[in-house]
Design a protein around this motif. Structure first.
Motif, PDB file in Angstrom:
ATOM      1  N   ILE A  91      13.165   8.995  -6.406  1.00  0.00           N
ATOM      2  CA  ILE A  91      12.418   9.704  -5.366  1.00  0.00           C
ATOM      3  C   ILE A  91      11.308  10.540  -5.987  1.00  0.00           C
ATOM      4  CG2 ILE A  91      12.596  11.484  -3.581  1.00  0.00           C
ATOM      5  CD1 ILE A  91      15.515  10.452  -3.166  1.00  0.00           C
ATOM      6  N   PHE A  92      11.640  11.267  -7.033  1.00  0.00           N
ATOM      7  CA  PHE A  92      10.675  12.117  -7.733  1.00  0.00           C
ATOM      8  C   PHE A  92       9.517  11.268  -8.258  1.00  0.00           C
ATOM      9  CE2 PHE A  92       8.940  14.498 -11.248  1.00  0.00           C
ATOM     10  CZ  PHE A  92       9.113  15.839 -10.927  1.00  0.00           C
ATOM     11  N   SER A  93       9.853  10.211  -8.967  1.00  0.00           N
ATOM     12  CA  SER A  93       8.831   9.348  -9.573  1.00  0.00           C
ATOM     13  C   SER A  93       7.933   8.716  -8.526  1.00  0.00           C
ATOM     14  CB  SER A  93       9.495   8.247 -10.394  1.00  0.00           C
ATOM     15  OG  SER A  93      10.289   8.790 -11.401  1.00  0.00           O
ATOM     16  N   LYS A  94       8.529   8.213  -7.465  1.00  0.00           N
ATOM     17  CA  LYS A  94       7.752   7.565  -6.404  1.00  0.00           C
ATOM     18  C   LYS A  94       6.761   8.538  -5.785  1.00  0.00           C
ATOM     19  CE  LYS A  94       8.310   4.804  -2.204  1.00  0.00           C
ATOM     20  NZ  LYS A  94       7.832   5.543  -1.056  1.00  0.00           N
ATOM     21  N   ALA A  95       7.203   9.766  -5.515  1.00  0.00           N
ATOM     22  CA  ALA A  95       6.312  10.762  -4.907  1.00  0.00           C
ATOM     23  C   ALA A  95       5.126  11.070  -5.815  1.00  0.00           C
ATOM     24  CB  ALA A  95       7.085  12.038  -4.583  1.00  0.00           C
ATOM     25  N   VAL A  96       5.384  11.254  -7.092  1.00  0.00           N
ATOM     26  CA  VAL A  96       4.306  11.595  -8.032  1.00  0.00           C
ATOM     27  C   VAL A  96       3.364  10.422  -8.230  1.00  0.00           C
ATOM     28  CG1 VAL A  96       3.793  12.286 -10.412  1.00  0.00           C
ATOM     29  CG2 VAL A  96       5.675  13.373  -9.175  1.00  0.00           C
ATOM     30  N   ILE A  97       3.906   9.218  -8.359  1.00  0.00           N
ATOM     31  CA  ILE A  97       3.053   8.037  -8.534  1.00  0.00           C
ATOM     32  C   ILE A  97       2.210   7.797  -7.290  1.00  0.00           C
ATOM     33  CG2 ILE A  97       3.094   5.521  -8.764  1.00  0.00           C
ATOM     34  CD1 ILE A  97       5.539   5.960 -10.661  1.00  0.00           C
ATOM     35  N   GLU A  98       2.806   7.904  -6.111  1.00  0.00           N
ATOM     36  CA  GLU A  98       2.031   7.712  -4.877  1.00  0.00           C
ATOM     37  C   GLU A  98       0.929   8.753  -4.758  1.00  0.00           C
ATOM     38  OE1 GLU A  98       4.962   5.386  -1.802  1.00  0.00           O
ATOM     39  OE2 GLU A  98       4.934   7.570  -1.706  1.00  0.00           O
ATOM     40  N   ALA A  99       1.217   9.990  -5.114  1.00  0.00           N
ATOM     41  CA  ALA A  99       0.193  11.041  -5.060  1.00  0.00           C
ATOM     42  C   ALA A  99      -0.969  10.704  -5.987  1.00  0.00           C
ATOM     43  CB  ALA A  99       0.803  12.392  -5.431  1.00  0.00           C
TER      44      ALA A  99
ATOM     45  N   PRO B   9       0.833  -1.214   0.000  1.00  0.00           N
ATOM     46  CA  PRO B   9       0.000   0.000   0.000  1.00  0.00           C
ATOM     47  C   PRO B   9       0.863   1.258   0.000  1.00  0.00           C
ATOM     48  CG  PRO B   9       0.168  -0.847   2.216  1.00  0.00           C
ATOM     49  CD  PRO B   9       0.902  -1.830   1.323  1.00  0.00           C
ATOM     50  N   VAL B  10       0.230   2.394  -0.220  1.00  0.00           N
ATOM     51  CA  VAL B  10       0.897   3.687  -0.091  1.00  0.00           C
ATOM     52  C   VAL B  10       0.848   4.062   1.388  1.00  0.00           C
ATOM     53  CG1 VAL B  10       0.859   6.135  -0.701  1.00  0.00           C
ATOM     54  CG2 VAL B  10       0.266   4.403  -2.419  1.00  0.00           C
ATOM     55  N   ARG B  11       1.991   4.306   1.958  1.00  0.00           N
ATOM     56  CA  ARG B  11       2.095   4.681   3.372  1.00  0.00           C
ATOM     57  C   ARG B  11       2.634   6.106   3.475  1.00  0.00           C
ATOM     58  NH1 ARG B  11       1.399   0.166   6.371  1.00  0.00           N
ATOM     59  NH2 ARG B  11       1.855  -1.820   5.374  1.00  0.00           N
ATOM     60  N   ALA B  12       2.208   6.780   4.522  1.00  0.00           N
ATOM     61  CA  ALA B  12       2.715   8.124   4.791  1.00  0.00           C
ATOM     62  C   ALA B  12       3.178   8.186   6.236  1.00  0.00           C
ATOM     63  CB  ALA B  12       1.629   9.165   4.534  1.00  0.00           C
ATOM     64  N   ASP B  13       4.060   9.137   6.494  1.00  0.00           N
ATOM     65  CA  ASP B  13       4.612   9.289   7.841  1.00  0.00           C
ATOM     66  C   ASP B  13       3.612   9.892   8.813  1.00  0.00           C
ATOM     67  OD1 ASP B  13       7.280   8.381   7.109  1.00  0.00           O
ATOM     68  OD2 ASP B  13       7.418  10.258   5.989  1.00  0.00           O
TER      69      ASP B  13
END
Length: 133
Positions: A51-59, A22-26
């Protein structure tokens, strides 16, 4: 006055159909919609794309599979403002927001303005620092 009154530590993950992880957040906070806060660091050379790609995909996944908003707090070298602006632009296109780690006042204001107490969170920067570490 404690940050715990405003932020949920390790909020519920967003499960994506067909994906095992799953997508997890702090952290997370409520302001009409629930907001997931994830910290990223671009201080190490060579991993910007991942890092960039992961952040955009998770968003995008959070937007597509939940009612939550996604917020990224990015630790970026001062000489790489261009990277932050690209991240902010891409996240904005999927309905997410980006904040610079060293400029958290707008995020603090958003959290405190929507909180039940309406007070500024002085310790938020310390908490976010733990996320990127």
């Amino acid at each position: 006055f404690y940050v715990e009154h405003f932020l949920d530590v390790e909020p519920d993950p967003v499960f994506i159909p067909g994906l095992k992880q799953p997508v997890r957040a702090d952290y997370g906070y409520q302001n009409g919609h629930y907001n997931l806060i994830d910290g990223v660091s671009f201080l190490r050379a060579g991993n910007e794309f991942d890092i960039f790609s992961k952040a955009v995909i998770e968003a995008q996944l959070v937007k597509d599979f939940s009612d939550n908003n996604f917020v990224v707090v990015a630790e970026i070298p001062k000489e790489r403002d261009d990277l932050f602006f690209r991240l902010e632009d891409r996240l904005g296109k999927v309905g997410a927001r980006a904040y610079k780690f060293d400029q958290l006042e707008p995020l603090v204001n958003d959290i405190s303005a929507r909180s039940a107490y309406g007070k500024t969170i002085g310790g938020l920067a310390c908490i976010i620092l733990e996320m990127s570490g």
